[in-house]
Design a protein around this motif. Sequence first.
Motif, PDB file in Angstrom:
ATOM      1  N   HIS A 270       1.072  -2.465  -9.914  1.00 16.90           N
ATOM      2  CA  HIS A 270      -0.303  -1.942  -9.840  1.00 16.90           C
ATOM      3  C   HIS A 270      -1.324  -2.986  -9.379  1.00 16.90           C
ATOM      4  N   ALA A 271      -1.239  -4.200  -9.897  1.00 13.25           N
ATOM      5  CA  ALA A 271      -2.230  -5.236  -9.587  1.00 13.25           C
ATOM      6  C   ALA A 271      -2.141  -5.717  -8.141  1.00 13.25           C
ATOM      7  N   LEU A 272      -1.047  -5.454  -7.465  1.00  6.36           N
ATOM      8  CA  LEU A 272      -0.854  -5.922  -6.094  1.00  6.36           C
ATOM      9  C   LEU A 272      -1.096  -4.832  -5.052  1.00  6.36           C
ATOM     10  N   TYR A 273      -1.488  -3.648  -5.527  1.00  6.74           N
ATOM     11  CA  TYR A 273      -1.747  -2.535  -4.615  1.00  6.74           C
ATOM     12  C   TYR A 273      -3.009  -2.795  -3.808  1.00  6.74           C
ATOM     13  N   ARG A 274      -2.939  -2.540  -2.504  1.00  2.00           N
ATOM     14  CA  ARG A 274      -4.100  -2.687  -1.616  1.00  2.00           C
ATOM     15  C   ARG A 274      -4.484  -1.311  -1.101  1.00  2.00           C
ATOM     16  N   ASP A 275      -5.682  -0.897  -1.426  1.00  2.00           N
ATOM     17  CA  ASP A 275      -6.188   0.401  -1.002  1.00  2.00           C
ATOM     18  C   ASP A 275      -6.811   0.250   0.383  1.00  2.00           C
ATOM     19  N   GLN A 276      -6.005   0.479   1.414  1.00  2.00           N
ATOM     20  CA  GLN A 276      -6.490   0.356   2.786  1.00  2.00           C
ATOM     21  C   GLN A 276      -5.746   1.339   3.675  1.00  2.00           C
ATOM     22  N   PRO A 277      -6.353   1.712   4.805  1.00  2.00           N
ATOM     23  CA  PRO A 277      -5.728   2.703   5.678  1.00  2.00           C
ATOM     24  C   PRO A 277      -4.634   2.152   6.581  1.00  2.00           C
TER      25      PRO A 277
ATOM     26  N   THR B 250       0.854  -1.181   0.000  1.00  2.00           N
ATOM     27  CA  THR B 250       0.000   0.000   0.000  1.00  2.00           C
ATOM     28  C   THR B 250       0.890   1.231   0.000  1.00  2.00           C
ATOM     29  N   SER B 251       0.281   2.385   0.023  1.00  2.00           N
ATOM     30  CA  SER B 251       0.986   3.668   0.050  1.00  2.00           C
ATOM     31  C   SER B 251      -0.058   4.740   0.318  1.00  2.00           C
ATOM     32  N   ASN B 252       0.257   5.961  -0.045  1.00  2.02           N
ATOM     33  CA  ASN B 252      -0.700   7.050   0.130  1.00  2.02           C
ATOM     34  C   ASN B 252      -1.874   6.934  -0.839  1.00  2.02           C
ATOM     35  N   ALA B 253      -1.636   6.375  -2.019  1.00  5.27           N
ATOM     36  CA  ALA B 253      -2.665   6.137  -3.034  1.00  5.27           C
ATOM     37  C   ALA B 253      -2.011   5.396  -4.187  1.00  5.27           C
ATOM     38  N   ALA B 254      -2.814   4.659  -4.945  1.00  6.04           N
ATOM     39  CA  ALA B 254      -2.294   3.942  -6.112  1.00  6.04           C
ATOM     40  C   ALA B 254      -1.689   4.928  -7.107  1.00  6.04           C
ATOM     41  N   GLU B 255      -2.360   6.069  -7.276  1.00  4.01           N
ATOM     42  CA  GLU B 255      -1.869   7.077  -8.221  1.00  4.01           C
ATOM     43  C   GLU B 255      -0.533   7.665  -7.776  1.00  4.01           C
ATOM     44  N   PHE B 256      -0.320   7.704  -6.484  1.00 11.66           N
ATOM     45  CA  PHE B 256       0.932   8.208  -5.932  1.00 11.66           C
ATOM     46  C   PHE B 256       2.096   7.321  -6.376  1.00 11.66           C
TER      47      PHE B 256
ATOM     48  N   THR C  77       4.687  -1.866   4.028  1.00 12.34           N
ATOM     49  CA  THR C  77       4.381  -0.555   3.465  1.00 12.34           C
ATOM     50  C   THR C  77       3.204   0.053   4.212  1.00 12.34           C
ATOM     51  N   ALA C  78       3.137   1.377   4.185  1.00  9.08           N
ATOM     52  CA  ALA C  78       2.032   2.049   4.867  1.00  9.08           C
ATOM     53  C   ALA C  78       1.818   3.436   4.301  1.00  9.08           C
ATOM     54  N   PRO C  79       0.565   3.911   4.339  1.00 12.48           N
ATOM     55  CA  PRO C  79       0.327   5.320   4.042  1.00 12.48           C
ATOM     56  C   PRO C  79       0.833   6.145   5.228  1.00 12.48           C
ATOM     57  N   GLY C  80       1.052   7.405   5.009  1.00  8.23           N
ATOM     58  CA  GLY C  80       1.556   8.278   6.063  1.00  8.23           C
ATOM     59  C   GLY C  80       0.645   8.398   7.262  1.00  8.23           C
ATOM     60  N   THR C  81      -0.600   8.001   7.115  1.00 11.56           N
ATOM     61  CA  THR C  81      -1.571   8.091   8.204  1.00 11.56           C
ATOM     62  C   THR C  81      -1.600   6.828   9.065  1.00 11.56           C
ATOM     63  N   ALA C  82      -0.670   5.893   8.835  1.00 14.48           N
ATOM     64  CA  ALA C  82      -0.709   4.611   9.545  1.00 14.48           C
ATOM     65  C   ALA C  82       0.583   4.283  10.299  1.00 14.48           C
ATOM     66  N   PRO C  83       1.129   5.215  11.077  1.00 12.40           N
ATOM     67  CA  PRO C  83       2.381   4.901  11.778  1.00 12.40           C
ATOM     68  C   PRO C  83       2.244   3.815  12.841  1.00 12.40           C
ATOM     69  N   ILE C  84       1.048   3.620  13.376  1.00 15.93           N
ATOM     70  CA  ILE C  84       0.861   2.613  14.424  1.00 15.93           C
ATOM     71  C   ILE C  84       0.895   1.213  13.835  1.00 15.93           C
ATOM     72  N   THR C  85       0.104   0.955  12.812  1.00 12.84           N
ATOM     73  CA  THR C  85       0.128  -0.383  12.220  1.00 12.84           C
ATOM     74  C   THR C  85       1.440  -0.628  11.485  1.00 12.84           C
ATOM     75  N   PHE C  86       2.076   0.422  10.976  1.00 13.01           N
ATOM     76  CA  PHE C  86       3.397   0.290  10.366  1.00 13.01           C
ATOM     77  C   PHE C  86       4.394  -0.221  11.408  1.00 13.01           C
ATOM     78  N   THR C  87       4.406   0.400  12.566  1.00 12.39           N
ATOM     79  CA  THR C  87       5.279  -0.017  13.662  1.00 12.39           C
ATOM     80  C   THR C  87       5.029  -1.477  14.025  1.00 12.39           C
ATOM     81  N   ALA C  88       3.761  -1.838  14.181  1.00  6.18           N
ATOM     82  CA  ALA C  88       3.418  -3.212  14.564  1.00  6.18           C
ATOM     83  C   ALA C  88       3.870  -4.217  13.512  1.00  6.18           C
ATOM     84  N   GLU C  89       3.690  -3.902  12.242  1.00  8.50           N
ATOM     85  CA  GLU C  89       4.078  -4.846  11.192  1.00  8.50           C
ATOM     86  C   GLU C  89       5.596  -4.977  11.071  1.00  8.50           C
TER      87      GLU C  89
END
Length: 189
Positions: free
Chosen positions: A136-143, A120-126, A153-165
């Motif tokens: 592209h086919a493996l992108y997961r659109d989730q928070p 994932t990331s901030n957005a697929a378009e990003f 990987t993580a969007p910038g709004t997910a530092p907690i689950t990023f840390t855990a993973e």
Amino acid sequence: MTKRIAIGLTEGFADWECALLMASARTYFGFEVVPASPGGSAVTSMGGLNVTPAAAVETVTPAEYDALVLCGGTIWETDAAPDMSAQIRAFHEAGRPVGAICGATLALARAGVLDHSGHTSNAAEFLATAPEYRGHALYRDQPQAVRDGNLITAPGTAPITFTAEIYRALGFHNPELDHYVKLYGREHG
């Protein structure tokens, strides 16, 4: 044996994205956290925090570190973005955890490691702004952060689950980690 995590910081890094990981790894879980930057140069965060890294990211190897984590920031969207592809590929090929959050996911896209793993990331378009990106086919659109094997990987709004993973990829999963995620993620219900 103490786990060693190299944290890649760039000029203008996003302070909050790796702060929970760095603080909890060092203080609560006894890991060695080593800030690294291009050339080992001092960097200043978006919030004005000045950091003098302990290592040059170019010298960080999977033989010496258990994981490589790249912090986000706006530099990743510019021509001034450092090329960390060699380090990213070395860790990935060695089976060591490689994590990137927010803008730093562009570094993983450029290195080609997202082409065969869920992410994932901030957005697929990003991510699509990186011409090298073929995942592209493996992108997961989730928070929340996504972990596929040792790639996190993580969007910038997910530092907690990023840390855990990151912790889970290092084989560190116990009730204390679950408590940590619940505690810091409580506001997201």
